[in-house]
Design a protein around this motif. Structure first.
Motif, PDB file in Angstrom:
ATOM      1  N   GLU A   1       0.853  -1.184   0.000  1.00 39.89           N
ATOM      2  CA  GLU A   1       0.000   0.000   0.000  1.00 39.89           C
ATOM      3  C   GLU A   1       0.893   1.238   0.000  1.00 39.89           C
ATOM      4  OE1 GLU A   1      -3.299   0.481   0.125  1.00 39.89           O
ATOM      5  OE2 GLU A   1      -3.611  -1.684  -0.148  1.00 39.89           O
ATOM      6  N   PRO A   2       0.372   2.387  -0.443  1.00 39.68           N
ATOM      7  CA  PRO A   2       1.151   3.623  -0.336  1.00 39.68           C
ATOM      8  C   PRO A   2       1.440   3.944   1.136  1.00 39.68           C
ATOM      9  CG  PRO A   2      -0.771   3.946  -1.746  1.00 39.68           C
ATOM     10  CD  PRO A   2      -0.931   2.598  -1.112  1.00 39.68           C
ATOM     11  N   VAL A   3       2.552   4.629   1.373  1.00 41.74           N
ATOM     12  CA  VAL A   3       2.905   5.073   2.716  1.00 41.74           C
ATOM     13  C   VAL A   3       2.544   6.556   2.806  1.00 41.74           C
ATOM     14  CG1 VAL A   3       4.838   5.481   4.301  1.00 41.74           C
ATOM     15  CG2 VAL A   3       4.796   3.413   2.859  1.00 41.74           C
ATOM     16  N   ALA A   4       1.703   6.920   3.782  1.00 44.52           N
ATOM     17  CA  ALA A   4       1.339   8.329   3.941  1.00 44.52           C
ATOM     18  C   ALA A   4       2.434   9.033   4.722  1.00 44.52           C
ATOM     19  CB  ALA A   4       0.009   8.449   4.671  1.00 44.52           C
ATOM     20  N   SER A   5       2.849  10.214   4.245  1.00 45.27           N
ATOM     21  CA  SER A   5       3.911  10.967   4.916  1.00 45.27           C
ATOM     22  C   SER A   5       3.571  12.446   4.786  1.00 45.27           C
ATOM     23  CB  SER A   5       5.243  10.644   4.244  1.00 45.27           C
ATOM     24  OG  SER A   5       6.229  11.553   4.631  1.00 45.27           O
ATOM     25  N   GLY A   6       3.031  13.043   5.868  1.00 42.56           N
ATOM     26  CA  GLY A   6       2.516  14.408   5.768  1.00 42.56           C
ATOM     27  C   GLY A   6       1.383  14.414   4.755  1.00 42.56           C
ATOM     28  N   LYS A   7       1.432  15.360   3.813  1.00 40.42           N
ATOM     29  CA  LYS A   7       0.360  15.370   2.798  1.00 40.42           C
ATOM     30  C   LYS A   7       0.714  14.462   1.618  1.00 40.42           C
ATOM     31  CE  LYS A   7       1.719  18.937  -0.408  1.00 40.42           C
ATOM     32  NZ  LYS A   7       1.282  19.794  -1.477  1.00 40.42           N
ATOM     33  N   ALA A   8       1.910  13.880   1.662  1.00 48.06           N
ATOM     34  CA  ALA A   8       2.348  13.075   0.505  1.00 48.06           C
ATOM     35  C   ALA A   8       1.971  11.610   0.636  1.00 48.06           C
ATOM     36  CB  ALA A   8       3.859  13.191   0.355  1.00 48.06           C
TER      37      ALA A   8
ATOM     38  N   PHE B   1       7.058  -1.523  -8.657  1.00 48.11           N
ATOM     39  CA  PHE B   1       7.231  -2.945  -8.360  1.00 48.11           C
ATOM     40  C   PHE B   1       8.496  -3.462  -9.043  1.00 48.11           C
ATOM     41  CE2 PHE B   1       6.432  -7.348  -7.703  1.00 48.11           C
ATOM     42  CZ  PHE B   1       5.606  -7.394  -6.582  1.00 48.11           C
ATOM     43  N   PRO B   2       9.386  -4.171  -8.281  1.00 48.05           N
ATOM     44  CA  PRO B   2      10.652  -4.610  -8.860  1.00 48.05           C
ATOM     45  C   PRO B   2      10.465  -5.361 -10.174  1.00 48.05           C
ATOM     46  CG  PRO B   2      10.562  -5.144  -6.518  1.00 48.05           C
ATOM     47  CD  PRO B   2       9.226  -4.587  -6.885  1.00 48.05           C
ATOM     48  N   LYS B   3      11.327  -5.047 -11.128  1.00 45.04           N
ATOM     49  CA  LYS B   3      11.365  -5.680 -12.447  1.00 45.04           C
ATOM     50  C   LYS B   3      10.074  -5.515 -13.247  1.00 45.04           C
ATOM     51  CE  LYS B   3      14.914  -8.962 -11.263  1.00 45.04           C
ATOM     52  NZ  LYS B   3      15.318 -10.353 -11.227  1.00 45.04           N
ATOM     53  N   GLY B   4       9.262  -4.536 -12.877  1.00 43.26           N
ATOM     54  CA  GLY B   4       8.053  -4.261 -13.653  1.00 43.26           C
ATOM     55  C   GLY B   4       7.049  -5.399 -13.642  1.00 43.26           C
ATOM     56  N   GLN B   5       7.089  -6.220 -12.583  1.00 39.46           N
ATOM     57  CA  GLN B   5       6.176  -7.365 -12.578  1.00 39.46           C
ATOM     58  C   GLN B   5       4.726  -6.952 -12.411  1.00 39.46           C
ATOM     59  OE1 GLN B   5       7.860  -9.962  -9.646  1.00 39.46           O
ATOM     60  NE2 GLN B   5       9.360 -10.779 -11.070  1.00 39.46           N
ATOM     61  N   LYS B   6       4.517  -5.778 -11.801  1.00 39.36           N
ATOM     62  CA  LYS B   6       3.149  -5.268 -11.659  1.00 39.36           C
ATOM     63  C   LYS B   6       3.155  -3.783 -11.980  1.00 39.36           C
ATOM     64  CE  LYS B   6       2.021  -8.538  -8.010  1.00 39.36           C
ATOM     65  NZ  LYS B   6       1.660  -8.680  -6.593  1.00 39.36           N
ATOM     66  N   LEU B   7       1.995  -3.319 -12.422  1.00 39.04           N
ATOM     67  CA  LEU B   7       1.839  -1.907 -12.730  1.00 39.04           C
ATOM     68  C   LEU B   7       1.138  -1.244 -11.552  1.00 39.04           C
ATOM     69  CD1 LEU B   7       1.886   0.400 -14.815  1.00 39.04           C
ATOM     70  CD2 LEU B   7      -0.267  -0.486 -15.705  1.00 39.04           C
ATOM     71  N   GLY B   8       1.682  -0.117 -11.074  1.00 39.92           N
ATOM     72  CA  GLY B   8       1.046   0.591  -9.969  1.00 39.92           C
ATOM     73  C   GLY B   8       0.027   1.588 -10.480  1.00 39.92           C
ATOM     74  N   ILE B   9      -1.152   1.600  -9.866  1.00 40.42           N
ATOM     75  CA  ILE B   9      -2.180   2.571 -10.255  1.00 40.42           C
ATOM     76  C   ILE B   9      -2.666   3.279  -8.993  1.00 40.42           C
ATOM     77  CG2 ILE B   9      -4.391   2.938 -11.408  1.00 40.42           C
ATOM     78  CD1 ILE B   9      -3.892   0.347 -12.964  1.00 40.42           C
ATOM     79  N   LEU B  10      -2.286   4.542  -8.882  1.00 40.58           N
ATOM     80  CA  LEU B  10      -2.682   5.358  -7.736  1.00 40.58           C
ATOM     81  C   LEU B  10      -3.754   6.324  -8.215  1.00 40.58           C
ATOM     82  CD1 LEU B  10      -2.233   6.370  -4.802  1.00 40.58           C
ATOM     83  CD2 LEU B  10      -0.468   7.893  -5.707  1.00 40.58           C
ATOM     84  N   SER B  11      -4.954   6.175  -7.668  1.00 41.21           N
ATOM     85  CA  SER B  11      -6.084   7.009  -8.103  1.00 41.21           C
ATOM     86  C   SER B  11      -6.297   8.129  -7.100  1.00 41.21           C
ATOM     87  CB  SER B  11      -7.348   6.160  -8.200  1.00 41.21           C
ATOM     88  OG  SER B  11      -7.112   5.075  -9.056  1.00 41.21           O
TER      89      SER B  11
END
Ligand code: HEC
Ligand code: HEC
Ligand code: HEC
Ligand code: HEC
Length: 385
Positions: free
Chosen positions: A189-196, A202-212
């Motif tokens: 999961e994404p790590v929340a850090s302040g407002k970020a 994902f290592p070696k492009g095995q999965k595509l990340g989609i942050l909506s």
């Protein structure tokens, strides 16, 4: 399906859809591809990733994903060897076909030549954020600021940082809405850090990340969801990227200079034809196993001149007197007796004992990555002779 269920269904499956009074943006990202053009295919049912599937997925889902920005956070490229340079070129060409909005040349390994990659990127017109500038994009009226320079966040825009640093280090970085690491860490999961929100390719492009992202009327991020898109066999490939990969295979094959190969006469490896006269039944049973067709497997997929593949599909690759090429050493193609039992010349001359065999012999080739289902007992049963 009830109306409520339908709404939930819609939000979960299409988090990109616009929200009442606000807007949405998908940040589609890769990072830490590390020169991996595609999975080797050694165990198709368990392998995910590859540029052709990545591109195929995005084009097949363009509408559902829009509006989106597509970015790579860096560490995508291979080392500065002859073959590594060809890999880096294939990656840049694929990025160009996929229309990456930005690809950072963050380089964590000394063996990768950043200057060479920047030159390739400009040749193929892939936007690389320069060290002192940001790349601007507009989607659906939203202003987006993408950079690999931590100092270049801009007020009033959606700020996306592409970094080579570790997630733990990035927690100290301020002013960004989304921080994408290409260090190669696996985050669920994404790590929340302040407002970020910090995510990591994902290592070696095995999965595509989609942050909506969900944004209010002013373009401020007010919510988000994240998912990993696996890229397995069921994802149809993009034929254009496939042809880039085919071109890569041909260029790799051309690196093999037959005229420079010097087969060793009287070397330690004989090839299984030399075992026939005394071990006919063993040779017959070996011919019935997949090992005896391991080289044909590579020919079928156009990789029979790629040393990165050949090494496990032949006898004694890289060793004195081992396989060089099909032409130079035709008797040593395929996984043969001597791939397991060791060199046989002395034994065939004076019956001196062959080297003892245990699981470690298999594990040289049946690695976790190439043979995830390997189980010594089960596999041994299949090759017993
Ligand atoms: C570290 C050793 C190793 C390397 C490197 C390797 N392979 Fe393999 N390969 C194997 C093993 C072991 C299997 C059998 C896996 C199994 O069935 O558990 C295999 C199986 C395969 C198969 C499936 C054959 C079938 O019967 O369906 C293909 C295709 C293949 N490899 C292609 C490649 C390609 C292409 C490359 C280079 C990109 C490559 N291999 C590199 C060890 C390797
Ligand atoms: C030099 C590399 C190498 C070594 C050593 C090796 N293998 Fe393999 N093995 C392969 C490759 C490559 C394949 C895939 C062949 C193909 O289908 O093209 C394979 C396939 C197999 C398969 C077929 C899998 C299936 O799907 O039916 C079995 C079983 C197997 N190996 C068992 C073993 C065992 C047991 C050992 C150790 C005693 C061993 N192998 C040692 C490279 C190796
Ligand atoms: C995938 C690896 C592998 C390959 C390929 C292979 N062997 Fe073996 N072989 C073994 C293993 C494992 C054993 C069992 C060793 C043990 O039990 O100590 C064995 C056993 C043997 C034995 C002794 C049998 C006994 O009864 O003691 C002979 C002889 C032999 N192999 C010959 C061959 C010949 C000839 C070939 C090629 C045609 C070949 N092997 C190919 C792995 C392999
Ligand atoms: C001229 C005949 C001859 C040839 C050629 C020959 N072998 Fe043998 N091999 C034997 C004999 C005889 C034995 C039994 C020796 C014993 O039991 O002490 C044997 C035993 C073996 C064994 C089991 C005992 C051990 O030392 O591990 C293996 C494995 C083996 N051979 C592999 C091979 C392979 C692989 C080749 C081809 C590269 C080969 N042999 C070629 C005659 C031959």
């Amino acid at each position: 399906m009830s109306a409520a269920a339908l709404i939930i269904f819609t939000i979960v499956l299409f988090p990109c859809a616009a929200h009442a009074g606000g807007k949405a943006l998908n940040v589609i990202y890769t990072g830490a591809i590390k020169g991996e053009l595609e999975p080797c295919g050694c165990s198709p049912e368990t392998q995910s990733g590859g540029l052709a599937r990545l591109s195929g997925y995005i084009s097949a889902n363009k509408k559902a994903l829009s509006p989106y920005v597509l970015v790579d956070a860096g560490n995508a490229f291979a080392e500065a060897t002859a073959q590594g340079r060809l890999k880096s070129e294939a990656i840049i060409r694929s990025f160009a076909l996929m229309g990456y909005d930005a690809a950072a040349v963050n380089v964590n390994r000394a063996a990768v030549d950043g200057g060479f990659i920047s030159a390739l990127a400009s040749q193929y017109r892939v936007p690389v954020p320069p060290s002192n500038r940001a790349i601007k994009a507009i989607r659906n009226g939203l202003k987006i600021n993408i950079s690999s320079d931590e100092k270049l966040a801009k007020k009033g825009m959606i700020n996306i940082l592409l970094s080579g640093k570790q997630v733990s280090e990035l927690k100290a970085v301020k002013g960004w809405d989304v921080i994408i690491s290409s260090f190669g860490e696996e985050l669920d999961e994404p790590v929340a850090s302040g407002k970020a929100l910090i995510v990591s390719g994902f290592p070696k492009g095995q999965k595509l990340g989609i942050l909506s992202l969900k944004l209010d009327g002013k373009g401020k991020v007010v919510g988000s969801s994240h998912r990993w898109q696996a890229l397995k066999q069921d994802v149809a490939e993009d034929p254009e990227v496939r042809s880039v990969l085919k071109d890569y295979d041909q260029k790799v094959a051309a690196l093999l200079k037959e005229e420079e190969l010097k087969p060793v006469k009287g070397g330690p490896y004989l090839g299984s034809e030399s075992c026939v006269e005394c071990h006919q039944s063993y040779v017959d049973s070996w011919k019935a196993t997949k090992h005896s067709a391991a080289f044909a497997t590579l020919e079928r997929v156009g990789k029979s001149k790629d040393p990165e593949c050949v090494k496990c599909h032949v006898v004694g690759f890289g060793e004195e007197g081992g396989f060089l090429s099909l032409k130079a050493t035709p008797g040593l193609a395929n996984v043969q007796c001597e791939s397991c039992h060791g060199p046989g010349r002395e034994h065939a001359a004076d019956f001196s004992p062959m080297r003892p065999i245990g699981i470690e012999v298999c594990l040289k080739c049946h690695t976790h990555e190439n043979s995830p289902l390997f189980d010594y007992q089960k596999y041994f049963e299949k090759i017993k002779h």
